[in-house]
Design an enzyme around this catalytic site. Structure first.
Site, mmCIF file in Angstrom:
data_model
loop_
_atom_site.group_PDB
_atom_site.id
_atom_site.type_symbol
_atom_site.label_atom_id
_atom_site.label_comp_id
_atom_site.label_asym_id
_atom_site.label_seq_id
_atom_site.Cartn_x
_atom_site.Cartn_y
_atom_site.Cartn_z
ATOM 1 N N TYR A 197 100.629 -8.514 25.163
ATOM 2 C CA TYR A 197 101.109 -8.181 23.903
ATOM 3 C C TYR A 197 101.319 -6.789 23.567
ATOM 4 O O TYR A 197 101.885 -6.060 22.963
ATOM 5 C CB TYR A 197 100.295 -8.750 22.719
ATOM 6 C CG TYR A 197 100.952 -10.256 22.298
ATOM 7 C CD1 TYR A 197 100.943 -11.191 23.141
ATOM 8 C CD2 TYR A 197 101.226 -10.411 21.090
ATOM 9 C CE1 TYR A 197 101.352 -12.531 22.726
ATOM 10 C CE2 TYR A 197 101.786 -11.827 20.459
ATOM 11 C CZ TYR A 197 101.627 -12.559 21.579
ATOM 12 O OH TYR A 197 102.171 -13.910 20.920
ATOM 13 N N LYS A 224 94.609 -18.169 33.996
ATOM 14 C CA LYS A 224 95.483 -18.705 35.406
ATOM 15 C C LYS A 224 95.026 -17.683 36.630
ATOM 16 O O LYS A 224 95.374 -17.086 37.205
ATOM 17 C CB LYS A 224 96.918 -18.387 35.260
ATOM 18 C CG LYS A 224 97.699 -19.202 34.289
ATOM 19 C CD LYS A 224 98.275 -20.609 35.012
ATOM 20 C CE LYS A 224 99.361 -20.507 36.093
ATOM 21 N NZ LYS A 224 99.393 -21.679 36.563
ATOM 22 N N ASP A 227 97.894 -24.009 32.431
ATOM 23 C CA ASP A 227 98.819 -25.099 32.220
ATOM 24 C C ASP A 227 98.145 -26.488 32.329
ATOM 25 O O ASP A 227 98.581 -27.367 31.512
ATOM 26 C CB ASP A 227 99.655 -25.062 33.522
ATOM 27 C CG ASP A 227 98.968 -24.899 34.885
ATOM 28 O OD1 ASP A 227 97.935 -24.653 34.911
ATOM 29 O OD2 ASP A 227 99.349 -25.138 36.028
ATOM 30 N N ASP A 267 98.307 -17.990 21.959
ATOM 31 C CA ASP A 267 99.481 -18.078 21.265
ATOM 32 C C ASP A 267 99.925 -19.665 21.593
ATOM 33 O O ASP A 267 100.307 -20.475 20.437
ATOM 34 C CB ASP A 267 100.552 -16.851 21.482
ATOM 35 C CG ASP A 267 101.667 -17.006 20.721
ATOM 36 O OD1 ASP A 267 101.409 -17.355 19.323
ATOM 37 O OD2 ASP A 267 102.891 -16.924 20.766
ATOM 38 N N ASP A 305 99.449 -23.346 19.183
ATOM 39 C CA ASP A 305 100.721 -24.096 18.503
ATOM 40 C C ASP A 305 100.644 -25.541 19.011
ATOM 41 O O ASP A 305 100.908 -26.558 18.199
ATOM 42 C CB ASP A 305 101.929 -23.558 18.661
ATOM 43 C CG ASP A 305 102.606 -22.522 17.878
ATOM 44 O OD1 ASP A 305 101.736 -21.796 17.206
ATOM 45 O OD2 ASP A 305 103.847 -22.371 17.721
#
Ligand code: IPM
Ligand code: MG
Length: 370
Positions: free
Chosen positions: A143, A194, A227, A251, A255
């Site tokens: 970001y 990751k 993932d 983020d 959600d």
């Protein structure tokens, strides 16, 4: 009257002002019925600030935010601002507040109210009793990493760059918040990155492991690729207690976690800075849902995520745990009675407007006083 603190209210765009209106009524309730005073100032942010000042966050607003005990934030963004250059977009107002106030720890609890277990897109038994906390790093990573931007290439095509970057210090400070919070919950932390493809992921895993050994051996730590975590969240969400992850993965995963609870309209958040000498943290409270321009101004918005964010403020900024419980219980009771806004509407329930939902919460707060 007991003056508790001063708040900066930033309603923002879209449904932001509507859901903030319900916060103001709850502030009024605490003043009138509990003698707890919050001094409130209101200002513009996002698209509304751009319309008035040509910037999504005026310097004067930032100064008010820095001076406030807590910032209560609605939502920003809307189609009218899609074409603006990047630094003027409404979202930049929010990102600048997070960065300038150094709100590195973003708490996104996903809890399923018993009455809403049916509203989840997952089977009821998978989400019933769900109570997980996503802890998202909020001031680093892709970001904010440099270099970033879009450049023209000699052949007339273009090239865009964003940079994912994390330092030892950034990883350790978010991870320690995660370990500490887990001690007040089930004592389990899942660290998500990751490490199989990203250097930031490798460093993240190493630093979290080291910190765990040094300071939090009592907490159960597990590592998971992002993932896989997304998959596990929709497969068996109750396996998690605290998930600690970076800005971008947080983020996305929050959600997904929000939807487990029945609606994005139900998920609150707290963004906290480091404690100062007096032990006080800078803080911003916002619902995870966005500005929902498609339903703005129609009285359809669900104010509950905003009110749950306000409850988090009572708990984390003012140590008013009993009052926070009172608001959360009132919301649970309203849902038990069958009141629903459109986003969580189910057969046999009663669909009501934003203000009617706010009123129903106030009525339950009244009832809680006996
Ligand atoms: C969130 C939002 C923001 C983000 C946007 C509005 C900048 O999606 O708080 O999750 O990406 O962090
Ligand atoms: Mg988001």
């Amino acid at each position: 009257m007991n003056q508790v603190g001063n708040l900066l209210l930033l309603p923002g765009d879209g449904i932001g002002p509507e859901v903030m209106g319900e916060v103001q009524r709850v502030v009024g309730w605490f003043r009138d019925r509990q003698g707890l005073g919050f001094e409130c100032e209101t200002d513009l942010v996002g698209g509304s600030a751009y319309d008035a000042h040509g910037t999504p966050l005026a310097d004067s607003t930032l100064a008010l935010a820095k001076a406030a005990d807590a910032v209560v934030f609605g939502a920003v963004g809307g189609p009218a601002y899609d074409q603006l250059e990047f630094r003027l977009k409404p979202e930049q107002g929010l990102l600048k507040l997070r960065k300038e106030l150094e709100l590195f720890a973003n708490l996104r609890p996903a809890m399923v109210f018993p009455a809403l277990a049916e509203a989840s897109s997952l089977k009821k038994e998978l989400v019933e009793g769900l109570d997980i906390l996503i802890l998202r790093e909020l001031t680093g990573g892709v970001y904010f990493g440099e270099p970033r931007g879009i450049e023209e290439l000699p052949d007339g095509t273009r090239r865009a760059v964003d940079t994912q970057v994390y330092t030892t210090a950034e990883i350790r400070r978010i991870a320690s918040v995660g370990f500490e919070l887990s001690r007040k919950r089930q004592g389990r932390v899942t660290s998500v990155e990751k490490a199989n493809v990203m250097h930031t992921g490798v460093l993240w895993r190493q630093e979290v492991t080291k910190l765990h050994q040094e300071q939090f051996p009592d907490v159960k730590l597990e590592h998971m690729y992002a993932d896989n975590c997304a998959m596990q969240l929709v497969r068996r969400p109750k396996q998690f207690d605290v998930i600690v992850t970076d800005n971008l993965f947080g983020d996305l995963l929050s959600d997904a976690a929000a939807m487990l609870t029945g609606s994005l309209g139900m998920l609150p958040s707290a963004s906290l800075g480091a404690p100062d000498q007096a032990g006080r943290r800078k803080a911003l409270y916002e619902p995870v849902h966005g500005s929902a321009p498609d339903i703005a101004g129609q009285g359809k918005a669900n104010p509950l995520a905003m009110l749950l964010s306000f409850a988090m403020m009572l708990r984390y900024s003012f140590d008013l745990g009993a009052e926070a419980d009172r608001v959360e219980k009132a919301i649970g009771a309203v849902l038990d009675k069958g009141y629903r806004t459109a986003d969580i509407m189910q057969p046999g329930m009663r669909e009501i407007s934003t203000t009617a939902m706010g009123q129903a919460v106030l009525d339950e707060l009244d009832a809680s006083l006996g």
